[in-house]
Design a protein around this motif. Structure first.
Motif: not given
Length: 476
Positions: A272-277, A291-292, A378-379
């Protein structure tokens, strides 16, 4: 086909010459029994004993002409060749799935029949596959015969060791041709694909896409939680849940982001974290199209459309759409604030709020608006901020129809209709419908004025008063 394979590999059989396969031949009238002089296992036929003895000598007389892999038995070579040919002659008459091995079909059929013929003599638990029983028994014995050569960590099964070794190599060789997600094991890719096909193989009233999910689901009915933490005595329905929990105590974070170096205790959290990049958001709302990056966020989002609130407080009967929101709410009744800032000593209801608070001290603002470039600690703040640009107001009051850009604003607004005032001043007893209203009111008693004019230095207790004051300086 088997005869052809055996004939093709007759030259390799010479490797078994010199091995003493002769045991005492039973006399007439005795039940035939051929015993292995190494492990004492008995067989009904001498040729079966001969094949068995090759497992001790490690002789692999049958070699695949395509890839060179060797096998100790002709039948294993025959089975292996289907990897190259793609042949799957054994078909399930229930669901139509095909297999390259007859024993694989037999194991598969038990998923339909529910048959579990292998039983643990210690705890009575049953299994559909003998190897699963063997692995399970090691929970009781503590045996971990598989060792990682890199970090010396030990495991109870070879598959667990294989998965662990990918932490060191970083290999992800099996890629989904639909969404591009990669997996370290082929069976995990196969299970993942059920997400796209919506196929559910395991039925128990509700359908689930893999047997592990079915087993975990069944425990929700039985209440069985056989896996116990030896540190805090908390129990879990599966060994994988227990292993994840133990990292809370050990602090172990074996999953590392190769982009920013951040570490995580669970592989799913790293994914999930890698999707931030990467910006990948593979989960789509079929109602509004939003989308999420992860499925749980999509699930939470859908409650906005359905209004479903399945989690209810047993003290005041208030309902929540998220389990974690209910947990935080309960602290209102208990007064507990278990998360403490080690810098200023301030306490919070949950860990994420504490993490966001600490950035006040560090000044860290890792979340950026891609429209105006403004940064946030914060996101959730950047998500709320973006609605200024889009004008989106997804939170609608079902009483008067008014819409809001923040869920908290809607919650506070609804109290106008209900007359509910949950927040009480402990100085004068006055009540308020929102926590922010109470915070502003308390400054009347404390005299606090946290909002400062950077032109003349004058201070104010409320931000709106400061905004009005600044216009004095800016007026022509």
């Amino acid at each position: 086909m088997a005869n052809e394979v055996c004939n093709n590999n007759i030259e390799h059989k010479s490797q078994c010459e010199g091995i003493d396969f002769s045991d005492e031949i039973p006399t007439k009238g005795d039940k035939p029994s051929y015993c292995c002089d190494i492990c004492k296992k008995s067989f009904s036929q001498n040729n079966i004993l001969s094949r068995h003895k090759c497992t001790h000598t490690n002789v692999k007389a049958y070699r695949c002409g395509v890839c060179g892999k060797s096998f100790s038995q002709c039948v294993r070579l025959t089975e292996h060749k289907s990897v190259h040919t793609g042949e799957k002659p054994f078909c399930c008459d229930i669901c139509g799935y095909s297999f390259s091995k007859v024993d694989s079909l037999a194991k598969h059929k038990r998923t339909h029949t529910g048959e579990e013929p292998y039983h643990c003599e210690i705890c009575g638990k049953s299994f559909s596959v003998k190897w699963n029983l063997t692995t399970h028994i090691r929970i009781h014995t503590g045996e971990k015969p598989y060792h990682c050569l890199v970090c010396k960590k030990s495991f109870s099964s070879g598959s667990n060791l294989t998965r662990h070794q990918y932490l060191h190599t970083g290999d992800e060789t099996h890629t989904c041709d639909i969404c591009g997600k990669s997996f370290t094991q082929e069976d995990r890719l196969a299970r993942h694909k059920y997400i796209h096909t919506a196929e559910k193989l395991y039925d128990h009233g509700i359908s689930l896409s893999n047997k592990t999910a079915l087993t975990a689901h069944k425990s929700s009915h039985s209440g069985e939680r056989p896996y116990c933490c030896d540190i805090c005595d908390k129990s879990f329905p599966s060994s994988s849940n227990l292993n994840k929990h133990k990292r809370v105590h050990s602090g172990e974070k074996p999953y590392h982001c190769d982009i920013c170096g951040k570490s995580f205790s669970q592989s799913s959290t790293l994914t999930q974290h890698k999707r931030r990049h990467t910006g990948v958001k593979p989960y789509h709302c079929d109602i509004c199209g939003k989308s999420f990056s992860d499925g749980s966020t999509l699930t939470r989002h859908k409650y906005i459309h359905t209004g479903e609130k399945p989690y209810q407080c047993d003290v005041c009967d208030k309902s929540f759409s998220l389990k974690i929101s209910l947990a935080r709410h309960k602290y209102i009744h208990t007064g507990e604030r278990p998360f403490h800032c080690d810098i200023c000593g301030m306490s919070f209801l949950d860990g994420s709020t504490l993490t966001g608070h600490k950035r006040i001290h560090t000044g860290e603002k890792p979340y950026h608006c891609d429209i105006c470039g403004k940064s946030f600690s914060r996101s959730s703040h950047v998500t709320s901020h973006k609605r200024i640009h889009t004008g989106e107001k997804p939170f609608r009051c079902d009483v008067c129809g008014k819409s809001f850009s923040h869920s908290g604003s809607l919650t506070s607004h609804k109290r106008i209709h209900s007359g509910e005032k949950l927040y009480h001043c402990d100085d004068c007893g006055k009540s308020f419908s929102g926590s922010s209203d109470l915070a502003r009111h308390k400054r009347v008693h404390t005299g606090e004025k946290p909002h400062h004019c950077d032109i003349c230095g004058k201070s104010f207790s409320q931000k709106c008063t400061l905004t009005s004051h600044v216009s004095i300086h800016t007026e022509p």
